[in-house]
Design a protein around this motif. Sequence first.
Motif, PDB file in Angstrom:
ATOM      1  N   HIS A 189       4.025   1.647 -11.333  1.00 52.29           N
ATOM      2  CA  HIS A 189       4.476   0.793 -10.229  1.00 52.29           C
ATOM      3  C   HIS A 189       5.664   1.465  -9.548  1.00 52.29           C
ATOM      4  CE1 HIS A 189       2.137  -2.656 -11.792  1.00 52.29           C
ATOM      5  NE2 HIS A 189       2.528  -2.228 -12.977  1.00 52.29           N
ATOM      6  N   THR A 190       5.753   1.290  -8.245  1.00 55.28           N
ATOM      7  CA  THR A 190       6.902   1.777  -7.483  1.00 55.28           C
ATOM      8  C   THR A 190       7.380   0.667  -6.564  1.00 55.28           C
ATOM      9  OG1 THR A 190       6.298   4.123  -7.524  1.00 55.28           O
ATOM     10  CG2 THR A 190       7.643   3.400  -5.689  1.00 55.28           C
ATOM     11  N   PHE A 191       8.679   0.566  -6.415  1.00 52.59           N
ATOM     12  CA  PHE A 191       9.283  -0.412  -5.522  1.00 52.59           C
ATOM     13  C   PHE A 191      10.221   0.318  -4.569  1.00 52.59           C
ATOM     14  CE2 PHE A 191       8.423  -2.363  -9.612  1.00 52.59           C
ATOM     15  CZ  PHE A 191       7.715  -3.496  -9.268  1.00 52.59           C
ATOM     16  N   PHE A 192      10.148  -0.015  -3.284  1.00 51.28           N
ATOM     17  CA  PHE A 192      11.042   0.562  -2.288  1.00 51.28           C
ATOM     18  C   PHE A 192      12.319  -0.267  -2.211  1.00 51.28           C
ATOM     19  CE2 PHE A 192       7.727   2.694   0.759  1.00 51.28           C
ATOM     20  CZ  PHE A 192       7.304   3.498  -0.287  1.00 51.28           C
ATOM     21  N   SER A 193      13.432   0.417  -1.972  1.00 47.44           N
ATOM     22  CA  SER A 193      14.710  -0.248  -1.749  1.00 47.44           C
ATOM     23  C   SER A 193      15.367   0.320  -0.511  1.00 47.44           C
ATOM     24  CB  SER A 193      15.641  -0.062  -2.949  1.00 47.44           C
ATOM     25  OG  SER A 193      16.967  -0.451  -2.614  1.00 47.44           O
ATOM     26  N   ARG A 237       0.828  -1.211   0.000  1.00 44.12           N
ATOM     27  CA  ARG A 237       0.000   0.000   0.000  1.00 44.12           C
ATOM     28  C   ARG A 237       0.864   1.263   0.000  1.00 44.12           C
ATOM     29  NH1 ARG A 237      -2.787   0.697   4.538  1.00 44.12           N
ATOM     30  NH2 ARG A 237      -1.874  -1.037   5.716  1.00 44.12           N
ATOM     31  N   ALA A 238       1.993   1.226   0.712  1.00 44.26           N
ATOM     32  CA  ALA A 238       2.893   2.377   0.724  1.00 44.26           C
ATOM     33  C   ALA A 238       3.495   2.611  -0.663  1.00 44.26           C
ATOM     34  CB  ALA A 238       3.996   2.174   1.760  1.00 44.26           C
ATOM     35  N   GLU A 239       3.863   1.532  -1.339  1.00 48.06           N
ATOM     36  CA  GLU A 239       4.423   1.671  -2.682  1.00 48.06           C
ATOM     37  C   GLU A 239       3.374   2.175  -3.674  1.00 48.06           C
ATOM     38  OE1 GLU A 239       7.976  -1.698  -2.611  1.00 48.06           O
ATOM     39  OE2 GLU A 239       5.952  -2.297  -3.177  1.00 48.06           O
ATOM     40  N   ALA A 240       2.135   1.738  -3.525  1.00 49.23           N
ATOM     41  CA  ALA A 240       1.075   2.206  -4.411  1.00 49.23           C
ATOM     42  C   ALA A 240       0.816   3.701  -4.220  1.00 49.23           C
ATOM     43  CB  ALA A 240      -0.201   1.410  -4.167  1.00 49.23           C
ATOM     44  N   LEU A 241       0.868   4.168  -2.995  1.00 51.36           N
ATOM     45  CA  LEU A 241       0.701   5.593  -2.748  1.00 51.36           C
ATOM     46  C   LEU A 241       1.853   6.397  -3.353  1.00 51.36           C
ATOM     47  CD1 LEU A 241      -0.562   5.437   0.935  1.00 51.36           C
ATOM     48  CD2 LEU A 241      -1.795   6.504  -0.969  1.00 51.36           C
ATOM     49  N   MET A 242       3.067   5.883  -3.247  1.00 49.54           N
ATOM     50  CA  MET A 242       4.213   6.559  -3.856  1.00 49.54           C
ATOM     51  C   MET A 242       4.044   6.632  -5.369  1.00 49.54           C
ATOM     52  SD  MET A 242       7.304   7.980  -3.334  1.00 49.54           S
ATOM     53  CE  MET A 242       8.248   7.308  -1.951  1.00 49.54           C
ATOM     54  N   ALA A 243       3.625   5.528  -5.984  1.00 52.34           N
ATOM     55  CA  ALA A 243       3.432   5.519  -7.436  1.00 52.34           C
ATOM     56  C   ALA A 243       2.402   6.562  -7.855  1.00 52.34           C
ATOM     57  CB  ALA A 243       3.014   4.127  -7.897  1.00 52.34           C
ATOM     58  N   ASP A 244       1.316   6.661  -7.101  1.00 54.14           N
ATOM     59  CA  ASP A 244       0.291   7.643  -7.426  1.00 54.14           C
ATOM     60  C   ASP A 244       0.827   9.070  -7.289  1.00 54.14           C
ATOM     61  OD1 ASP A 244      -2.797   8.215  -7.758  1.00 54.14           O
ATOM     62  OD2 ASP A 244      -2.105   9.485  -6.100  1.00 54.14           O
ATOM     63  N   ALA A 245       1.632   9.306  -6.265  1.00 55.17           N
ATOM     64  CA  ALA A 245       2.144  10.657  -6.008  1.00 55.17           C
ATOM     65  C   ALA A 245       3.036  11.159  -7.127  1.00 55.17           C
ATOM     66  CB  ALA A 245       2.896  10.680  -4.683  1.00 55.17           C
ATOM     67  N   VAL A 246       3.721  10.236  -7.812  1.00 50.15           N
ATOM     68  CA  VAL A 246       4.677  10.663  -8.844  1.00 50.15           C
ATOM     69  C   VAL A 246       4.246  10.242 -10.242  1.00 50.15           C
ATOM     70  CG1 VAL A 246       6.593  10.658  -7.209  1.00 50.15           C
ATOM     71  CG2 VAL A 246       6.120   8.602  -8.546  1.00 50.15           C
ATOM     72  N   ARG A 247       3.004   9.755 -10.365  1.00 51.99           N
ATOM     73  CA  ARG A 247       2.414   9.419 -11.663  1.00 51.99           C
ATOM     74  C   ARG A 247       3.146   8.272 -12.357  1.00 51.99           C
ATOM     75  NH1 ARG A 247       2.777  14.592 -10.629  1.00 51.99           N
ATOM     76  NH2 ARG A 247       4.676  14.964 -11.847  1.00 51.99           N
ATOM     77  N   ALA A 248       3.548   7.283 -11.559  1.00 52.47           N
ATOM     78  CA  ALA A 248       4.130   6.054 -12.090  1.00 52.47           C
ATOM     79  C   ALA A 248       3.084   4.944 -12.049  1.00 52.47           C
ATOM     80  CB  ALA A 248       5.364   5.655 -11.280  1.00 52.47           C
ATOM     81  N   VAL A 289      13.878   4.519  -4.271  1.00 53.94           N
ATOM     82  CA  VAL A 289      12.728   3.927  -4.940  1.00 53.94           C
ATOM     83  C   VAL A 289      13.036   3.816  -6.421  1.00 53.94           C
ATOM     84  CG1 VAL A 289      11.026   4.809  -3.289  1.00 53.94           C
ATOM     85  CG2 VAL A 289      11.589   6.156  -5.295  1.00 53.94           C
ATOM     86  N   PHE A 290      12.397   2.848  -7.078  1.00 55.03           N
ATOM     87  CA  PHE A 290      12.452   2.821  -8.536  1.00 55.03           C
ATOM     88  C   PHE A 290      11.040   2.658  -9.059  1.00 55.03           C
ATOM     89  CE2 PHE A 290      13.894  -1.049  -6.590  1.00 55.03           C
ATOM     90  CZ  PHE A 290      13.309  -2.112  -7.267  1.00 55.03           C
ATOM     91  N   HIS A 291      10.772   3.410 -10.126  1.00 55.12           N
ATOM     92  CA  HIS A 291       9.428   3.534 -10.683  1.00 55.12           C
ATOM     93  C   HIS A 291       9.386   2.930 -12.079  1.00 55.12           C
ATOM     94  CE1 HIS A 291       8.710   6.482  -7.494  1.00 55.12           C
ATOM     95  NE2 HIS A 291       9.757   7.157  -7.904  1.00 55.12           N
TER      96      HIS A 291
END
Length: 492
Positions: A84-88, A71-82, A238-240
Motif C-alpha cells: 500500500h502507498t499513501f500520498f501526503s 489509482r495513482a497510489e496503487a501505481l506508486m505501490a507497484d513501482a516500489v514493491r509495496a 509518500v509512505f509505504h
Amino acid sequence: MAVDHTQAPVLEALARYRQAGTVSFTPPGHKQARGADPLVREVLGDAVFHSDLLASGGLDDRLGTGRVLERAEALMADAVRASHTFFSTCGSSLSVKAAMLSVAGPHEKLLIGRDAHKSVVSGLILSGVRPVWVDPRWDAERRIAHPPSAEAFERAFEEHPDARGALVTSPTPYGACADLRALAEVCHRRARPLVVDEAWGAHLPFHPDLPSWAMDAGADVCVTSIHKMGSGLEQGSVFHLRGDLVRPTVLKSRADLFGTTSPSVLLYAGLDGWRRQMALRGRELLGRALDLAARVRAAIEEIDGLHVHDRADFCGAGTADDFDPLPVVIDVSGLGTSGYRAADWLREHRAVDAHLADHRRISAQLTHADDDTTAGVLLDALRDLSRHAADLRPAPEPEVPVPGDLRLEQACLPRDAYFGQVEDVPAGAAAGRIVAEMLTPYPPGIPAALPGERLDGPVVRYLTSGVRAGMNVPDAADPGLATIRVLVGETG
C-alpha cells in the motif's frame, strides 16, 4: 497482470479538467488565476494556478468515483514493491508522525534512533509516546553520527520488551545507511514492526547499485520525501506499507488525523509524475547520476584542501553499514575554515547553494536532474573556494563534545516538558535544567537537545559556540541562544 506505468492518473485528470473548460464556484478563490495578484501571476506563471484545484469536487467528483488518487497510489505501490502507498502533501514531517502513531499510542514505548529528525520529536510531543532512545554510532575522528546498529536495537528490546516497535532513520542526510534487513529481523522475531524514516531515499528502489531500500529489506512502514532526491515538489511525500503488523486502515486514519483537508493537487501531480518517470526510466536516469557523481567526487579530490567522504570513511566496524554516493559530502577542514563559512561564501560569491553545512563539511546533493553543466558550475565554484580559503580564516570553531557528552538524560516525556511550566534562563545557567524546547541545528534538523532532556555543560557549550560559528538553531525561542527555555523548578 502487468501494470501500465505509462498511466498518470492525476496528470490525466488535470488535462481532462482543463479541456472541459469547467467553471468553478468552489475554492480556491483565485479561480484559475483570474483573481490572483498580477505580480504573483507574473512571477509564478498561470500554469500553477490552472493546476491548483480541489481534489474532490475538482480533480475528481465529490464522491471520488474516478478513483484518481487511489489509482495513482496503487501505481506508486507497484513501482516500489509495496503493498500500500499513501500520498501526503504535508511532507514527510506528517508521514513519519502517522507512521509512529500507527505503531504506538500514548504512554506506550517506541524504540527510536537518537539521530531522528525533529518531526519525530514533534510526533512524540503531540502523541505522548514514550521514546526509548537508541544511540547512533559515532565516528569520533570525523565527528559525525551514523544510524544505530541492529545490535543496539536488540539490546534495547531486551531492556524494554514492552516496546511496540522501532523507528530508524536511513539514509541519513549525509548518505549513511543502516543494515535494514538485520533491523527488520530484530523486530520481526518479536512480531514488532519496523518503521524507516527514509526521507532521503526516494531514489533507492530504482537502481541496483544504490543501497537496499526499506521495503525490499523487510521494513513494515517506510516514509519517503519525493521532493528531496526525486522530482516531486516541496512537501511531496509518500509512505509505504508491507506485511500485516500494521493495518492499512490504521495507518490511513493516523495520516488523516494530521493531514490537511485541502491537499494540493499540484503536489499530487508531482508525486504521480515522479513515479511514472522512475518506473519507465529510473534505472537509466539514476545510472547517469551515479556515473556523474563518481566523476564529480574524483574531481573534488583533486582540489587543494577538500576531501569527499566516501565508503571507506563512512562504512566499517562501528560506523555505517552502507553508503549512498549521491549526497556528495565534502570535508573543508583542510582549508582551515568551517562548513558554515564555506557554504556562505559559495552562495555570496558564486551563486551556488550547498545543502548541508556543519562545523567542517558541506554537502552538494546530486540527483538525476544534474548533468555535466551543473557539475561544472559546482567544480568551478569549489576550485574558487579553495583559492580564496585565506579569506575565510580564522573560522570560529564549535566545541563539539565527545560522544558520551552528547547523550543527555531523558528526565521526562517530551510532551510533559514541552507543555509544562517554563522559563527562559541565560544559557550559562541552563546546564542541569530540563530543556522545554527543541534545540535543532538546521539543516539537517536533528535535535541536539529535545524537550524532557536534562542539559549538560558540553551540549550547551556546543550549541552556543556553534551559533557563534554560524550554526542555525531556528527552533529555539531565542535562536541566538542567549537564553534557553527550561522547565520551572527543575534543577540538576
